[in-house]
Design a protein around this motif. Structure first.
Motif, short mmCIF file in Angstrom:
data_model
loop_
_atom_site.label_atom_id
_atom_site.label_comp_id
_atom_site.label_asym_id
_atom_site.label_seq_id
_atom_site.Cartn_x
_atom_site.Cartn_y
_atom_site.Cartn_z
N LYS A 328 40.75 53.03 37.34
CA LYS A 328 41.30 51.77 36.83
C LYS A 328 42.80 51.95 36.67
O LYS A 328 43.26 52.77 35.86
CB LYS A 328 40.66 51.39 35.49
CG LYS A 328 41.27 50.14 34.84
CD LYS A 328 41.17 48.92 35.74
CE LYS A 328 41.82 47.69 35.09
NZ LYS A 328 41.84 46.55 36.02
N LYS A 330 46.75 50.61 35.85
CA LYS A 330 47.39 49.69 34.91
C LYS A 330 47.60 48.33 35.56
O LYS A 330 47.58 48.20 36.79
CB LYS A 330 48.72 50.28 34.44
CG LYS A 330 48.57 51.43 33.46
CD LYS A 330 49.92 51.88 32.94
CE LYS A 330 49.77 52.97 31.90
NZ LYS A 330 51.08 53.44 31.40
N THR A 331 47.87 47.35 34.74
CA THR A 331 47.88 45.98 35.24
C THR A 331 49.21 45.52 35.78
O THR A 331 49.30 44.42 36.33
CB THR A 331 47.43 45.03 34.11
OG1 THR A 331 48.10 45.40 32.89
CG2 THR A 331 45.94 45.14 33.89
N GLY A 344 47.13 55.11 36.15
CA GLY A 344 45.93 54.60 35.50
C GLY A 344 45.02 55.74 35.09
O GLY A 344 45.44 56.90 35.02
N GLU A 361 35.82 47.68 32.68
CA GLU A 361 37.27 47.83 32.69
C GLU A 361 37.87 47.04 31.53
O GLU A 361 37.58 45.85 31.38
CB GLU A 361 37.86 47.35 34.01
CG GLU A 361 37.40 48.16 35.21
CD GLU A 361 37.99 47.65 36.51
OE1 GLU A 361 38.56 46.53 36.51
OE2 GLU A 361 37.92 48.38 37.52
N GLU A 363 41.29 45.68 30.01
CA GLU A 363 42.71 45.41 30.21
C GLU A 363 43.27 44.85 28.91
O GLU A 363 42.96 43.73 28.52
CB GLU A 363 42.91 44.42 31.36
CG GLU A 363 42.47 44.96 32.71
CD GLU A 363 42.77 43.99 33.85
OE1 GLU A 363 43.32 42.90 33.57
OE2 GLU A 363 42.46 44.33 35.00
N ASN A 365 46.14 43.81 28.23
CA ASN A 365 46.96 42.61 28.43
C ASN A 365 46.12 41.35 28.29
O ASN A 365 46.55 40.36 27.67
CB ASN A 365 47.62 42.65 29.81
CG ASN A 365 48.80 43.60 29.87
OD1 ASN A 365 49.08 44.31 28.91
ND2 ASN A 365 49.48 43.61 31.00
N LYS A 366 44.92 41.37 28.88
CA LYS A 366 44.03 40.20 28.76
C LYS A 366 43.58 40.01 27.32
O LYS A 366 43.48 38.88 26.83
CB LYS A 366 42.82 40.38 29.68
CG LYS A 366 43.13 40.26 31.16
CD LYS A 366 41.86 40.35 31.99
CE LYS A 366 42.16 40.16 33.47
NZ LYS A 366 40.95 40.28 34.32
N ASP A 391 50.50 46.89 29.29
CA ASP A 391 49.88 47.25 30.58
C ASP A 391 48.82 48.33 30.48
O ASP A 391 48.33 48.80 31.52
CB ASP A 391 50.94 47.68 31.61
CG ASP A 391 52.04 46.66 31.80
OD1 ASP A 391 51.74 45.46 31.65
OD2 ASP A 391 53.17 47.05 32.09
N ASN A 392 48.43 48.74 29.29
CA ASN A 392 47.46 49.82 29.17
C ASN A 392 46.05 49.36 29.51
O ASN A 392 45.72 48.17 29.39
CB ASN A 392 47.48 50.41 27.76
CG ASN A 392 48.79 51.09 27.46
OD1 ASN A 392 49.43 51.65 28.34
ND2 ASN A 392 49.22 51.05 26.19
N VAL A 393 45.22 50.31 29.90
CA VAL A 393 43.84 50.01 30.29
C VAL A 393 42.92 51.09 29.75
O VAL A 393 43.36 52.15 29.30
CB VAL A 393 43.68 49.93 31.82
CG1 VAL A 393 44.50 48.78 32.40
CG2 VAL A 393 44.07 51.26 32.48
N THR A 422 40.88 56.56 28.31
CA THR A 422 42.00 55.65 28.10
C THR A 422 43.31 56.42 27.89
O THR A 422 43.31 57.61 27.55
CB THR A 422 41.75 54.72 26.90
OG1 THR A 422 42.74 53.68 26.86
CG2 THR A 422 41.81 55.50 25.58
#
Length: 603
Positions: A328, A330-331, A344, A361, A363, A365-366, A391-393, A422
């Motif tokens: 995964k 980063k965004t 990532g 996943e 995100e 940001n979401k 931007d972290n995931v 993570t």
């Protein structure tokens, strides 16, 4: 016509096992400039490029220093030779170099003590002497704690004489015919020569001048002392070593967590103390791979893995060792317009031990967008998002074990395992954002736990020291309402403090060292632990920071820690240096824990 404008190497120092890829700048027949390869399989207007690599062997042979591999060695430790330690580790460039490295170097002697010849009269020819400015043999004694080894230098050649000599006392041995060459152990101490020439595809004859490069002398890849696996269980593992050297027993598996330091962050500005060749990605990727594969973990959680490095290197290389991969990224991109400059989280698992069931996943940001939509008026959203969006995931994998620990009471019951990986890369001053991200991840894991009776692991670089609010939330399941970190909350996302809690019975794996019984190994590891927090003194060590940021948490009701990878101490990191270094290619250290799945009662 095709012509070569310029040829150069990105790194001045060639290292055993690390690919050398010359940069070849071409002028094409249409006058355009390119660095694309033109092979004999696809000539361009009737021309292609021919490459050759040579090992240059001369009468004057040298050995290289084991501590400063870019320096020529002038001293050799006879104790290493007598105890059959690999010869490359016995060389030093000066008495001061040897004296400074003695505390670390002595560990090699201690571990090889059982192989020492009690007669102690090896023939002088076995000492592997090398060129020095003087004649005869010199013996020196350095003052240090414990016994001091003797040093020797002399005038005999380290390497055998070349079979035939060319003008000037040099012999060229052809070692490769492709653009890329990987130095071998036979190249150590020798200069390499690269040749590139345009060739007529019809006549197969060279056209124009031959472009050449001479490298520095090839050096061996530095190797740190192996880290041992320390048993922390009251009952030692009832298992055995398999063909790969892994401990295998019913219900037992190992997990590695490691921030490998992405290439985009490994700059000479940040790590000026690390030699440029040791900071280069071609060197670091091979050193990291060698280290990671050497741990033989069943599950590997890596952070700061660039998307191109995952696809082109780690996934295919680890597949050769039996691992399947999940990733995964980063965004958003670190550098605008460069798709590959994204790092990532990557999770690998041995296909003979686990199968993949489901992937989640996260995100952040979401999650930030959802939070601001639900809690904040439109006028405040832009400011809030600029603070929350980092931007972290997180990558969550549900795996099914191909081994059983259930016994006769639960025949055929599936053994599932949830692994979260993570990297909470948030600036130190944004304490609220860091805590919110970790809380968001834990609430997601709670939902998974509620839907299945499943052991959990939470691994990664949390950028949070022991005693901080994020660490308290992970390790204690809640945060003290009076914790000073809660004072930083301009968006009111941490209120009321009572909501900062979770029901997962998480425990830090490395806190098991603090609960070990009495013994030499336990006392050594306890000295590397902080007694106030029961966490390692450090998992990251740079010139500007030393402390613990990385953890492996596990659900204590379903898993038991059996053994842990020993911690490093500051003495293990060479004197006057920090991470990354030639030996350790990240600014973090790897953590590894072996677990036993506790049999679950039948419901």
């Amino acid at each position: 016509m095709l012509s070569v404008i310029r040829v150069h190497l990105p790194s001045d120092i060639p290292i055993v096992g690390c690919e050398l890829t010359p940069y070849v700048l071409l002028r094409r027949p249409d006058k355009s400039i390119s660095n694309d390869d033109v092979s004999d399989f696809a000539p361009l207007d009737g021309y292609f490029l021919r490459y050759k690599w040579y090992r240059v062997q001369s009468d004057k042979k040298v050995a290289v220093c084991s501590v400063h591999p870019s320096e020529q060695a002038t001293l050799q430790c006879l104790g290493c030779v007598k105890t059959k330690i690999p010869v490359a580790k016995s060389y030093h460039c000066s008495p001061k170099c040897f004296s400074d490295a003695w505390q670390h170097h002595r560990i090699l002697h201690d571990r090889a003590a059982s192989a020492v010849n009690e007669n102690g009269n090896e023939e002088e020819e076995l000492f592997g002497r090398f060129n020095g400015s003087g004649s005869g043999n010199i013996s020196a004694s350095l003052s240090s704690s414990g016994s001091s080894p003797s040093l020797a230098n002399g005038s005999a050649s380290l390497y055998p004489a070349a079979a035939t000599q060319r003008a000037g006392g040099e012999t060229l041995f052809e070692v490769g015919r492709s653009k890329i060459y990987t130095p071998t152990a036979e190249d150590i101490g020798h200069v390499l020569k690269f040749e590139c020439v345009v060739v007529d595809a019809g006549t197969k004859l060279p056209v124009g001048h031959v472009s050449t490069i001479l490298t520095s002398r090839v050096i061996p890849a530095p190797s740190p002392s192996p880290r041992r696996l320390i048993s922390v269980s009251a009952n030692d593992l009832m298992g055995h070593l398999d063909a790969d050297g892994r401990i295998s027993s019913s219900g037992t598996f190992s997990v590695l967590s490691y921030n490998i330091l992405s290439e985009i962050y490994a700059t000479t500005e940040l790590y000026s103390y690390c030699p440029s060749w040791a900071l280069s990605w071609p060197y670091r990727r091979q050193n990291l791979l060698r280290e990671i594969v050497g741990y033989c973990a069943d599950i590997i959680c890596l952070q700061e893995v660039q998307s191109d490095h995952f696809e082109e290197f780690f996934a295919p290389e680890l597949e050769k060792h039996g691992y399947l991969a999940l990733y995964k990224k980063k965004t958003r991109e670190v550098y605008s317009g460069n798709f590959n400059a994204i790092d990532g989280c990557a999770t690998f698992f041995r296909r003979d031990r686990f199968s993949h069931v489901k992937k989640y996943e996260v995100e952040f940001n979401k999650a930030a967008q959802s939070l601001t939509d639900a809690l904040l008026p439109n006028a405040q959203k832009k400011t809030a998002l600029s603070r929350l969006v980092k931007d972290n995931v997180a990558l969550i994998a549900v795996l099914e074990a191909k081994f059983s620990n259930q016994g006769g009471d639960n025949p055929g019951k599936r053994q599932l395992l949830c692994v979260a990986n993570t990297h909470v890369n948030v600036p130190h001053d944004l304490k609220d954002v860091k805590l919110w991200q970790i809380h968001t991840l834990l609430k997601g894991l709670e939902k998974i736990a509620a839907s299945a009776d499943i052991p959990m692991l939470v691994c990664g670089d949390f950028n949070s020291v022991p005693g901080s609010a994020p660490h308290a939330l992970l390790a204690e399941g809640k945060v003290d309402p009076m914790h000073p970190d809660l004072l930083v909350d301009p968006l009111n996302i941490l209120r009321p403090p009572s909501k900062l809690a979770h029901q997962l019975p998480l425990v830090s794996a490395y806190s098991s060292f603090a609960r070990m019984g009495v013994g030499p190994a336990s006392e050594q590891q306890k000295k590397r632990m902080d007694p106030t927090t029961n966490e390692p003194l450090f998992t990251s060590c740079t010139r500007d920071f030393i402390g613990t940021l990385d953890y492996i948490f596990y659900t204590a009701d379903s898993l038991t820690v059996e053994s842990l990878l020993e911690l490093l101490d500051e003495e293990s990191l060479r004197k006057d240096t920090a991470l990354p270094s030639p030996e350790w290619s990240s600014d973090h250290i790897a953590l590894l824990a072996e677990f036993h799945c506790n049999p679950r009662p039948r419901r």
